[in-house]
Design a protein around this motif. Sequence first.
Motif, PDB file in Angstrom:
ATOM      1  N   VAL A 262     -42.616   2.131  34.354  1.00 18.69           N
ATOM      2  CA  VAL A 262     -41.810   2.724  33.304  1.00 18.69           C
ATOM      3  C   VAL A 262     -41.888   4.247  33.448  1.00 18.69           C
ATOM      4  N   LEU A 263     -40.809   4.956  33.069  1.00 27.06           N
ATOM      5  CA  LEU A 263     -40.819   6.417  33.168  1.00 27.06           C
ATOM      6  C   LEU A 263     -41.410   7.034  31.903  1.00 27.06           C
ATOM      7  N   PRO A 264     -42.037   8.213  32.066  1.00 27.86           N
ATOM      8  CA  PRO A 264     -42.499   8.884  30.848  1.00 27.86           C
ATOM      9  C   PRO A 264     -41.283   9.156  29.974  1.00 27.86           C
ATOM     10  N   ASN A 265     -41.438   9.069  28.676  1.00 27.99           N
ATOM     11  CA  ASN A 265     -40.343   9.275  27.707  1.00 27.99           C
ATOM     12  C   ASN A 265     -39.212   8.257  27.884  1.00 27.99           C
ATOM     13  N   ALA A 266     -39.550   7.062  28.297  1.00 25.76           N
ATOM     14  CA  ALA A 266     -38.519   6.027  28.458  1.00 25.76           C
ATOM     15  C   ALA A 266     -37.974   5.640  27.101  1.00 25.76           C
ATOM     16  N   PRO A 267     -36.694   5.217  27.068  1.00 29.07           N
ATOM     17  CA  PRO A 267     -36.082   4.910  25.778  1.00 29.07           C
ATOM     18  C   PRO A 267     -36.727   3.725  25.041  1.00 29.07           C
ATOM     19  N   PHE A 268     -37.265   2.748  25.784  1.00 24.99           N
ATOM     20  CA  PHE A 268     -37.857   1.602  25.085  1.00 24.99           C
ATOM     21  C   PHE A 268     -39.347   1.892  24.897  1.00 24.99           C
ATOM     22  N   ALA A 269     -39.750   2.043  23.652  1.00 22.38           N
ATOM     23  CA  ALA A 269     -41.095   2.529  23.369  1.00 22.38           C
ATOM     24  C   ALA A 269     -42.200   1.549  23.757  1.00 22.38           C
ATOM     25  N   SER A 270     -42.013   0.261  23.454  1.00 17.79           N
ATOM     26  CA  SER A 270     -43.150  -0.669  23.535  1.00 17.79           C
ATOM     27  C   SER A 270     -43.259  -1.382  24.882  1.00 17.79           C
ATOM     28  N   ARG A 271     -42.861  -0.725  25.942  1.00 17.00           N
ATOM     29  CA  ARG A 271     -42.840  -1.463  27.205  1.00 17.00           C
ATOM     30  C   ARG A 271     -44.118  -1.275  28.003  1.00 17.00           C
ATOM     31  N   ALA A 272     -44.443  -2.307  28.807  1.00 18.26           N
ATOM     32  CA  ALA A 272     -45.634  -2.243  29.649  1.00 18.26           C
ATOM     33  C   ALA A 272     -45.443  -1.161  30.703  1.00 18.26           C
ATOM     34  N   LYS A 273     -46.536  -0.482  31.078  1.00 12.98           N
ATOM     35  CA  LYS A 273     -46.446   0.592  32.057  1.00 12.98           C
ATOM     36  C   LYS A 273     -45.935   0.051  33.400  1.00 12.98           C
ATOM     37  N   TYR A 274     -46.534  -1.058  33.828  1.00 13.54           N
ATOM     38  CA  TYR A 274     -46.105  -1.679  35.087  1.00 13.54           C
ATOM     39  C   TYR A 274     -45.689  -3.111  34.841  1.00 13.54           C
ATOM     40  N   ILE A 275     -44.606  -3.538  35.455  1.00 13.23           N
ATOM     41  CA  ILE A 275     -44.360  -4.977  35.535  1.00 13.23           C
ATOM     42  C   ILE A 275     -44.027  -5.332  36.992  1.00 13.23           C
ATOM     43  N   ASN A 276     -44.372  -6.567  37.366  1.00 15.17           N
ATOM     44  CA  ASN A 276     -44.037  -7.063  38.702  1.00 15.17           C
ATOM     45  C   ASN A 276     -43.033  -8.190  38.595  1.00 15.17           C
ATOM     46  N   SER A 277     -42.377  -8.495  39.692  1.00 16.98           N
ATOM     47  CA  SER A 277     -41.543  -9.691  39.744  1.00 16.98           C
ATOM     48  C   SER A 277     -42.400 -10.891  39.379  1.00 16.98           C
ATOM     49  N   PRO A 278     -41.795 -11.898  38.734  1.00 17.80           N
ATOM     50  CA  PRO A 278     -42.552 -13.131  38.490  1.00 17.80           C
ATOM     51  C   PRO A 278     -42.751 -13.877  39.807  1.00 17.80           C
TER      52      PRO A 278
END
Length: 702
Positions: A262-278
């Motif tokens: 996720v980028l700093p100051n991303a529009p969606f506040a509650s998102r995980a810093k990293y996600i991977n493909s399932p």
Amino acid sequence: MSFSSYDSVKEQIREAIDIVELVSRYVPLRRQGANYVGRCPWHDDSRPSLQVNPQRQSYKCWVCNVGGDIFSFIMQVEKVDFREALDILAEKAGIRLPDKRDGVRLDGFLKKDRQNEKSGQNENVEDGRSGINDDPAYVSKKTLYQAMQWACDRYHHALLNLEEALPARKYLEDRGITRASIKQFQIGYAPLERDWWINQLKGDPKRIGILEVLGVLTRRQEEEGGEDRSRRSNQPYDRFRGRVLFPIRDTQDRTVAFGGRVLPNAPFASRAKYINSPETPLFSKHRLLYGLDIARLTMSKTRRALVMEGYTDCIIAHQYGFSDAVAVLGTALGAEHVRILKRFSDKIYLILDGDEAGRKRANEVLELFVAQGADMSVLTLPGGEDPAEYLESQGAEGFTLLLEHESLDALEHAFVAGTRGIDLNNDIVGGTAALDRLLAVIAKAPAMLGQIDEQRILRLEKTIQRLSQRFGIDEGQVRRRLKQIRSNEQSRTQSRTHTRSFEGDTFGAEPVVERGSVPDSRHGIDESVWNDPRQWPDGLERELIELWLADPTTHYAFWEHIDTDWFRSPITRAISRKSNEMFDREKLPTFENLLTSFDDVRMKNFLVDLDESGRAKRMVPPAPTVDAEGNTLEHEAIEQPYTEETKERLVKEIIASFDRRRDDHRHRLDIGKLKGDSLSKEEKIDTLANLLERQKKKHEKK
Ligand SMILES: [Zn+2]
């Protein structure tokens, strides 16, 4: 794939590949009598100890006690599992593995309205060979790989060109990632627009379905708030939107997944810093490492692997010249990872960001070190810095110094972590407790598939010596404690697998293992069996299998007389079961067929072992001859097939022995029943009478 087509593919591959030709690609071979010999690749071999038998299509090194067929040779020499060995050999043989095995069906992903099935004109997501005509929902693996690469290219293009990707480019720049690295690692950006992919795919339901299978698109609701969900809640959208993407590639350079930050100051506040493909048909995070596609070339030269915890750490390390760096994918380093890294390197350094992480991982790393026979070290960076920060402040030289002087090997690291806060000189109770905890980790570490016993033992010896030194406890005592912990562990597992009713039986000395302990012979035998010599076949069972391998038709004679359950070892029981299965299908259980039917390396080794020991017994030197000058010529022993008389005699002897075994078996069952309280008084008397009758007969025979 059904069982029979699985077997038939294996047999086709066996027919197509000659073991002499295959082995000689790895080891130069020369002829010696009927066999070929070469220097064994698994031990320091000064004389050629590796024997290859072209008739039996088998190999054997007696020093390492390693043997098998083409499949186990590839498994052992390439350090791959059976599945991968099958793939490698199928490709060599030019045999196409059945399609259904690797493709997927899009059922559930495809919507019903499949009317506009225009083939993609600009992107070749469909390769035409995937059987789209006969099964519109079926997609081959090749197509999936192509689609993934196409998605990766689109994301990369978006990062480099889109106006909205400016913050993403800024973020990478701030982290010190160069333009060259962005290209080399094909870093990308997923645009925020909800319908971005749908537009890219021109709404084609099949191609949307493919990206859903690949985990690029998802229908799962994100907690992002403020969005109008009701209208298009079922429309798939980009799982990664608004993130910087790090493509994850396999060792064949194919993109199989993404890691998104996720980028700093991303529009969606509650998102995980990293996600991977399932997990997808292409991606299993336990088997892949970030950057391995690039790092493996350097690794093969440095014989070293640096394992980082973050994608950017790995990229920065490459920029500083550590191009043997990889990163785990948000998981701990596992056995599968180590197995893969060992293909390219001899020494693995785990680089951890802080003390806390180091302490938590200590036992895991020790277990990998013992079980995988891998040379592993742990480097904990000072001051809680991550590798990228450390490299920026101290440079490549500083990092090299740290690697050389501050990293601890797995055992030392576990010792330091496990004895923290314990005064070993004065606190005897605390010290022994810490020792026991380390020994428990060592005791439960499973043996690596196909690992050579000698190496394991040597490694264990060294570990014991070092623990004895570090704890100041006598070596013999450390050994006894380990033995104690092991036997506690063993009696725990045995009480689960052994039949209760045989307990305390004075007649049968051997442990009787419950029938159910052989899972599926296709996948071999339970790990514990190979590690426990008491469960290995005895002389009689070995002799019987030797006879079967020498002449599979003798199996008929035993079929009626011997019950598979009378075998005491799960190993021979599995062979007997497999032979019966083949007979039922009117297939002769020859050495080759049996060898091919088992995928387990140790089972293959065992069969080759018995084949060789059986053949050795039939080696007879021909009578010496006299040449024209009157010299007596001795001849080399050659294999003499059993005569009919010999076979008949052996069959009779073995059946007689098994008859006695059957009586013993019943005897033990009866005694178990008598001791329990399941029988009525009358039944007990009957059972006792039977028991005495058998005992009487036994003595009469003597
Ligand atoms: Zn060897």
